[in-house]
Design a protein around this motif. Structure first.
Motif, PDB file in Angstrom:
ATOM      1  N   ASP A   1      16.499  29.861   7.374  1.00 12.46           N
ATOM      2  CA  ASP A   1      17.212  29.721   6.108  1.00 12.46           C
ATOM      3  C   ASP A   1      17.940  28.387   6.115  1.00 12.46           C
ATOM      4  O   ASP A   1      18.943  28.220   6.801  1.00 12.46           O
ATOM      5  CB  ASP A   1      18.204  30.867   5.925  1.00 12.46           C
ATOM      6  CG  ASP A   1      18.923  30.807   4.590  1.00 12.46           C
ATOM      7  OD1 ASP A   1      18.615  29.907   3.771  1.00 12.46           O
ATOM      8  OD2 ASP A   1      19.785  31.667   4.361  1.00 12.46           O
TER       9      ASP A   1
ATOM     10  N   SER B   1      19.198  26.952   3.355  1.00 13.20           N
ATOM     11  CA  SER B   1      19.969  26.802   2.116  1.00 13.20           C
ATOM     12  C   SER B   1      21.364  26.228   2.349  1.00 13.20           C
ATOM     13  O   SER B   1      21.833  25.390   1.570  1.00 13.20           O
ATOM     14  CB  SER B   1      20.050  28.131   1.372  1.00 13.20           C
ATOM     15  OG  SER B   1      20.646  29.119   2.177  1.00 13.20           O
TER      16      SER B   1
ATOM     17  N   ALA C   1      22.588  22.529   0.890  1.00 15.35           N
ATOM     18  CA  ALA C   1      23.699  22.478  -0.061  1.00 15.35           C
ATOM     19  C   ALA C   1      24.744  21.425   0.313  1.00 15.35           C
ATOM     20  O   ALA C   1      25.594  21.081  -0.510  1.00 15.35           O
ATOM     21  CB  ALA C   1      24.366  23.852  -0.149  1.00 15.35           C
TER      22      ALA C   1
END
Length: 80
Positions: A20, A22, A26
């Protein structure tokens, strides 16, 4: 200027169920996070030649695509 940071395995032998990225993506300045599957299409496996009778050099992916074989093996690379 871009910098790369490698994510290393903390496990000696394990399957990579998922990654992951993400949270990393970000962050400001992060351009991409690449996995073994991403790099498999771009980079050929590495061979380390060893001059020893009977030794067969196995191929190794630059980034582990499905499983890691040792602690410290690369599992992802972050480009920022």
């Amino acid at each position: 200027t871009l910098h790369v940071s490698f994510v290393l395995s903390s496990q000696p032998h394990a399957s990579i169920a998922s990654l992951d990225a993400s949270a990393a993506l970000a962050l400001p300045g992060v351009v991409d996070v690449l996995t073994g599957d991403d790099l498999a299409a771009l980079v050929k496996p590495l061979y380390v030649p060893v001059d020893h009778p009977g030794y067969h050099a196995p191929a190794r992916d630059v980034i582990a695509p499905e499983k890691v074989l040792f602690v410290g093996e690369y599992v992802a690379v972050c480009v920022a």
